[in-house]
Scaffold this motif. Structure first.
Motif, PDB file in Angstrom:
ATOM      1  N   LYS A  99       0.914  -1.263  -0.087  1.00 10.17           N
ATOM      2  CA  LYS A  99      -0.062  -0.196  -0.036  1.00 10.17           C
ATOM      3  C   LYS A  99       1.069   1.180   0.116  1.00 10.17           C
ATOM      4  N   LEU A 100       0.486   2.444  -0.086  1.00 11.30           N
ATOM      5  CA  LEU A 100       0.946   3.852  -0.049  1.00 11.30           C
ATOM      6  C   LEU A 100       0.819   4.419   1.115  1.00 11.30           C
ATOM      7  N   ALA A 101       2.058   4.910   1.648  1.00 10.31           N
ATOM      8  CA  ALA A 101       2.171   6.022   2.513  1.00 10.31           C
ATOM      9  C   ALA A 101       2.383   7.209   2.145  1.00 10.31           C
ATOM     10  N   TRP A 102       1.773   8.379   2.247  1.00 10.55           N
ATOM     11  CA  TRP A 102       2.143   9.633   1.676  1.00 10.55           C
ATOM     12  C   TRP A 102       2.764  10.327   2.831  1.00 10.55           C
ATOM     13  N   VAL A 103       4.103  10.963   2.366  1.00  7.55           N
ATOM     14  CA  VAL A 103       4.685  11.767   3.663  1.00  7.55           C
ATOM     15  C   VAL A 103       4.800  13.022   3.182  1.00  7.55           C
ATOM     16  N   TYR A 104       4.508  14.035   3.983  1.00  3.35           N
ATOM     17  CA  TYR A 104       4.360  15.415   4.118  1.00  3.35           C
ATOM     18  C   TYR A 104       5.532  16.001   4.962  1.00  3.35           C
ATOM     19  N   VAL A 105       6.417  16.830   3.998  1.00  2.00           N
ATOM     20  CA  VAL A 105       7.502  17.460   4.793  1.00  2.00           C
ATOM     21  C   VAL A 105       7.498  18.877   4.323  1.00  2.00           C
ATOM     22  N   ASP A 106       7.801  19.731   5.593  1.00  2.00           N
ATOM     23  CA  ASP A 106       8.088  21.165   5.448  1.00  2.00           C
ATOM     24  C   ASP A 106       9.448  21.536   5.363  1.00  2.00           C
ATOM     25  N   VAL A 107       9.892  22.246   4.110  1.00  3.21           N
ATOM     26  CA  VAL A 107      11.265  22.857   4.028  1.00  3.21           C
ATOM     27  C   VAL A 107      11.136  24.180   4.134  1.00  3.21           C
ATOM     28  N   LYS A 108      11.879  24.754   5.062  1.00  3.43           N
ATOM     29  CA  LYS A 108      12.371  26.303   5.344  1.00  3.43           C
ATOM     30  C   LYS A 108      13.486  26.636   5.101  1.00  3.43           C
ATOM     31  N   HIS A 109      13.567  27.716   4.143  1.00  3.74           N
ATOM     32  CA  HIS A 109      15.161  28.198   4.035  1.00  3.74           C
ATOM     33  C   HIS A 109      15.361  28.990   5.300  1.00  3.74           C
ATOM     34  N   ALA A 110      16.728  28.629   5.868  1.00  2.00           N
ATOM     35  CA  ALA A 110      16.721  29.541   7.112  1.00  2.00           C
ATOM     36  C   ALA A 110      18.164  30.244   7.150  1.00  2.00           C
ATOM     37  N   GLY A 111      18.818  30.140   6.052  1.00  2.00           N
ATOM     38  CA  GLY A 111      19.979  30.837   5.731  1.00  2.00           C
ATOM     39  C   GLY A 111      20.951  30.462   4.779  1.00  2.00           C
ATOM     40  N   GLY A 112      22.154  31.249   4.413  1.00  6.62           N
ATOM     41  CA  GLY A 112      22.970  31.015   3.222  1.00  6.62           C
ATOM     42  C   GLY A 112      22.464  31.315   2.108  1.00  6.62           C
ATOM     43  N   ASP A 113      22.985  30.909   1.052  1.00  6.90           N
ATOM     44  CA  ASP A 113      22.436  31.585  -0.549  1.00  6.90           C
ATOM     45  C   ASP A 113      21.048  31.142  -0.805  1.00  6.90           C
ATOM     46  N   ASP A 114      20.531  31.810  -1.740  1.00  5.73           N
ATOM     47  CA  ASP A 114      19.167  31.334  -2.561  1.00  5.73           C
ATOM     48  C   ASP A 114      19.498  30.049  -3.281  1.00  5.73           C
ATOM     49  N   VAL A 115      18.618  28.833  -3.077  1.00  7.55           N
ATOM     50  CA  VAL A 115      18.871  27.574  -3.728  1.00  7.55           C
ATOM     51  C   VAL A 115      17.775  27.532  -4.666  1.00  7.55           C
ATOM     52  N   LYS A 116      17.982  26.984  -5.918  1.00 11.85           N
ATOM     53  CA  LYS A 116      16.941  26.575  -6.740  1.00 11.85           C
ATOM     54  C   LYS A 116      16.770  25.166  -6.746  1.00 11.85           C
ATOM     55  N   GLY A 117      15.362  24.789  -6.187  1.00 11.07           N
ATOM     56  CA  GLY A 117      14.920  23.333  -6.162  1.00 11.07           C
ATOM     57  C   GLY A 117      16.151  22.520  -5.440  1.00 11.07           C
ATOM     58  N   PRO A 118      15.861  22.575  -4.132  1.00  9.82           N
ATOM     59  CA  PRO A 118      17.037  21.837  -3.086  1.00  9.82           C
ATOM     60  C   PRO A 118      16.560  20.405  -3.045  1.00  9.82           C
ATOM     61  N   MET A 119      15.481  19.825  -3.738  1.00  6.16           N
ATOM     62  CA  MET A 119      15.254  18.344  -3.644  1.00  6.16           C
ATOM     63  C   MET A 119      15.418  17.959  -2.620  1.00  6.16           C
ATOM     64  N   VAL A 120      14.603  18.468  -1.337  1.00  4.32           N
ATOM     65  CA  VAL A 120      14.899  17.809  -0.278  1.00  4.32           C
ATOM     66  C   VAL A 120      14.458  16.363  -0.125  1.00  4.32           C
ATOM     67  N   MET A 121      13.132  15.958  -0.804  1.00  5.17           N
ATOM     68  CA  MET A 121      12.556  14.600  -0.615  1.00  5.17           C
ATOM     69  C   MET A 121      13.488  13.415  -1.145  1.00  5.17           C
ATOM     70  N   THR A 122      14.366  13.835  -2.090  1.00  6.62           N
ATOM     71  CA  THR A 122      15.364  12.679  -2.397  1.00  6.62           C
ATOM     72  C   THR A 122      16.278  12.189  -1.170  1.00  6.62           C
ATOM     73  N   ASP A 123      16.151  12.882  -0.101  1.00  3.43           N
ATOM     74  CA  ASP A 123      17.015  12.613   1.220  1.00  3.43           C
ATOM     75  C   ASP A 123      15.825  12.174   2.323  1.00  3.43           C
ATOM     76  N   VAL A 124      14.573  12.045   2.165  1.00  2.52           N
ATOM     77  CA  VAL A 124      13.582  11.689   3.053  1.00  2.52           C
ATOM     78  C   VAL A 124      13.323  10.208   3.072  1.00  2.52           C
ATOM     79  N   GLY A 125      13.410   9.522   3.838  1.00  2.85           N
ATOM     80  CA  GLY A 125      13.025   8.087   3.871  1.00  2.85           C
ATOM     81  C   GLY A 125      11.802   7.462   4.863  1.00  2.85           C
ATOM     82  N   VAL A 126      11.505   6.492   4.684  1.00  4.42           N
ATOM     83  CA  VAL A 126      10.632   6.008   5.619  1.00  4.42           C
ATOM     84  C   VAL A 126      10.945   4.412   6.172  1.00  4.42           C
ATOM     85  N   GLU A 127      10.316   4.465   7.536  1.00  7.28           N
ATOM     86  CA  GLU A 127      10.998   2.857   7.969  1.00  7.28           C
ATOM     87  C   GLU A 127       9.484   2.385   8.419  1.00  7.28           C
TER      88      GLU A 127
END
Length: 198
Positions: A99-127
């Motif tokens: 079955k599917l598990a839909w995972v919601y992740v909030d991403v907030k830019h909190a410093g450093g350079d402006d970044v185009k498409g940080p692709m945070v979800m590629t580093d998110v996993g589920v156990e």
């Protein structure tokens, strides 16, 4: 191995590509060059587990297009589907017992350079309970069972200081399992951050 996130568009048909994202692949996709911090330690010296809705204890550095930003990662919720949701993919044998598990992740830019498409979800996993890792499901197209408020990560969006967005992705888990943790990879040399799912 390379993977590609595709933003939702017109429903022209479904072409699922389930891939188990290993650490090596993730480093290549996200371009993460390093991270800062981990969960705060308790007086006994052990790391306190985070729970859904709590932000990462430290900002996570993510580099893309030669720009490095610092981001706060906050898994918000997990919505588990039903095995019959996968029938729409047209391959009952391949997805039997899942079955599917839909995972919601909030991403907030909190410093450093402006970044185009940080692709945070590629580093998110589920156990799931028992420690088994889920498989991220990458879809070309969409599923009717997708929750209304579940939006793919926009890999073209530019983040500047203070910007916050919520991304949502599907993961395949055993039909009888429950999600126990959402994780965020901190690269090769640090344990992933982990959030307990109530």
């Amino acid at each position: 191995m390379t993977t590609q996130n595709v933003r939702r568009g017109p429903r022209l048909g479904l072409v699922p590509a389930a891939v188990l994202l290993g650490t090596a692949a993730l480093a290549g996709c996200s371009g993460a060059s390093g991270v800062l911090g981990s969960p705060k330690e308790s007086p006994s010296g052990e790391a306190k587990p985070l729970v859904l809705g709590q932000p990462s204890a430290e900002k996570q550095e993510i580099t893309r297009w030669e720009k490095t930003g610092k981001f706060v990662i906050t898994p918000q919720k997990v919505v588990e589907g039903k095995p019959e949701d996968l029938k729409e993919l047209g391959d009952d044998a391949k997805y039997a017992g899942q079955k599917l598990a839909w995972v919601y992740v909030d991403v907030k830019h909190a410093g450093g350079d402006d970044v185009k498409g940080p692709m945070v979800m590629t580093d998110v996993g589920v156990e799931v309970v028992g420690g088994r890792k889920a498989t991220r499901l990458i879809l070309m197209g969409d599923l009717r069972s997708r929750p209304q408020d579940c939006r793919d990560e926009d890999t073209e969006a530019s983040f500047k200081q203070g910007d916050s967005r919520t991304a949502c992705e599907p993961y395949l888990i055993p039909a009888t399992a429950k999600v126990e943790k959402v994780t965020y990879s901190q690269g090769y040399y640090k344990e992933p951050l982990a959030w307990q799912v109530p």
